[in-house]
Design an enzyme around this catalytic site. Structure first.
Site, PDB file in Angstrom:
ATOM      1  N   GLY A  66       0.853  -1.175   0.000  1.00  0.00           N
ATOM      2  CA  GLY A  66       0.000   0.000   0.000  1.00  0.00           C
ATOM      3  C   GLY A  66       0.888   1.224   0.000  1.00  0.00           C
ATOM      4  CB  ALA A  67       0.873   4.297  -2.059  1.00  0.00           C
TER       5      ALA A  67
ATOM      6  NE  ARG B  93       6.064  -2.439  -5.061  1.00  0.00           N
ATOM      7  CZ  ARG B  93       4.869  -2.712  -4.575  1.00  0.00           C
ATOM      8  NH1 ARG B  93       4.720  -3.084  -3.320  1.00  0.00           N
ATOM      9  NH2 ARG B  93       3.791  -2.636  -5.338  1.00  0.00           N
TER      10      ARG B  93
ATOM     11  CD  GLN C  52      -2.809  -7.056  -3.676  1.00  0.00           C
ATOM     12  OE1 GLN C  52      -3.533  -7.627  -4.497  1.00  0.00           O
ATOM     13  NE2 GLN C  52      -1.662  -6.497  -4.017  1.00  0.00           N
TER      14      GLN C  52
ATOM     15  CG  ASP D 276      -0.025   2.701  -5.940  1.00  0.00           C
ATOM     16  OD1 ASP D 276       0.750   2.329  -5.051  1.00  0.00           O
ATOM     17  OD2 ASP D 276      -1.112   2.146  -6.180  1.00  0.00           O
TER      18      ASP D 276
END
Length: 355
Positions: A51-52, A93, A200, A241
């Site tokens: 998760g960002a 990421r 998710q 994101d």
């Protein structure tokens, strides 16, 4: 929201950072003690933390972890290490802009306190990590306050992937109106799509909403169009994101498909995020680097081979939703409507165009 209803996503301790291992959910709740930069990098890369929001926040603590036990002859040496660790963690990421934003904050914090002794600066870095996490939780609530008016009592929403408490230090972004609605007796039903290939939605979002008492129903992500065709979806709401300067949105793979379906069926499509998720240096979503993940996420679902040996695999983790498919972008600092490029710039310059 009653915090006793949920596990925490991460927590600082004297020994390091406790991080919820999201790969074990929903059947196990297990915490990892992260006490090295290498362990932090691996936890983010392997999506034990994801998760960002969460991955950016834990990375802030990762910067502190990278320097806290080292001895320094000069503060300059410490600052150099902070920058090196931050740059290293940024690479794990590449798509989520919030990671690079938070790492830049940690570097800036170190540089702006260069007059301090090394040990004092270390404490400042830890305090900055706490502060960033606390502000993120406050921003989640702001997003929820801006988003909730778009929902009527009795509405049914659909969301994609996980943007909730497991992906944040607060109540999440796209899930925030669900939690606030629950608190205020505004009944919002939620269809949660399972979100392949790592599920998710089913493993995380369904788990957290069920624990919080939100009326949630799980579906496969390729069922969304059928539900819209049946008139069962009133609103679609997702996280992000990264948001390009023109309002194109980069989010978990499958977001674009959901937006196309919503447009066809006349379902409003809302995107939630932070103002810092807007990448004003990137003019359109087509310019954002899209992370491609391991083939095994598709061919060996949770350890069981589900595809023939030797098959070629393409596994992009994100896609780009063009701005013309988006009804509104709901940020912590306000709601942005089309034309997005113009109004995102206004918001950046302090002109709140929320209605």
């Amino acid at each position: 929201m009653n915090n006793s209803l949920k596990p925490f996503s991460f927590k600082w301790t004297d020994n390091g950072l406790l991080v919820l291992d999201q790969t074990k959910l929903p059947t196990e709740i297990e915490y990892l003690l992260i006490d090295s930069v290498e362990a932090m990098f691996d936890a983010i890369l392997t999506m034990k933390v994801r998760g960002a929001g969460s991955l950016s926040l834990v990375a802030a603590y990762g910067v502190y972890i990278g320097v806290k036990d080292k001895s320094y002859d000069t503060t300059e040496q410490l600052i150099n290490d902070v920058c090196e660790v931050a740059d290293y963690l940024t690479t794990c990421r590449p798509t989520a802009v919030s990671l690079s934003v938070v790492m830049a904050k940690m570097k800036s914090c170190a540089r702006s306190h260069s007059h301090l002794q090394a040990d004092d600066l270390k404490q400042v870095l830890l305090n900055e990590s706490h502060y960033i996490s606390e502000k993120s939780a406050e921003s989640d609530t702001k997003i929820g306050e801006h988003a909730l008016p778009f929902f009527n009592d009795g509405d049914t929403a659909i969301t994609h992937c996980n943007t909730g408490i497991y992906a944040s230090s607060g109540i999440g972004s796209a899930t925030a109106p669900f939690y606030l609605g629950k608190e205020r007796n505004i009944n919002i039903k939620v269809y949660v799509d399972e979100t392949r290939p790592l599920l998710q939605g089913s493993r995380l979002t369904a788990h957290e909403l069920q624990q919080a008492g939100v009326d949630a129903t799980l579906i496969c992500d390729n069922m969304a169009g059928f539900l819209m065709q049946q008139g069962k979806i009133d609103k679609a709401i997702v996280g992000c994101d990264r948001i390009a300067a023109n309002g194109d949105v980069v989010n978990k793979i499958g977001t674009y498909s959901l937006a196309v379906l919503a447009k066809h069926h006349g379902v409003p499509f809302y995107v939630t995020g932070l103002l810092e998720d807007v990448d004003y240096e990137t003019t359109s979503g087509s310019l954002v680097p899209i992370e491609e993940r391991l083939a095994e996420e598709i061919t060996e679902t949770f350890g069981k081979r589900t595809a023939p040996d030797g098959i070629k695999v393409y596994n992009p983790s994100f896609d780009v939703t063009p701005n013309d498919l988006i009804t509104a972008i709901i940020l912590d600092e306000g709601v942005v409507y089309p034309p997005f490029e113009e109004n995102l710039l206004k918001l950046k310059n302090g002109v709140n165009n929320a209605k």
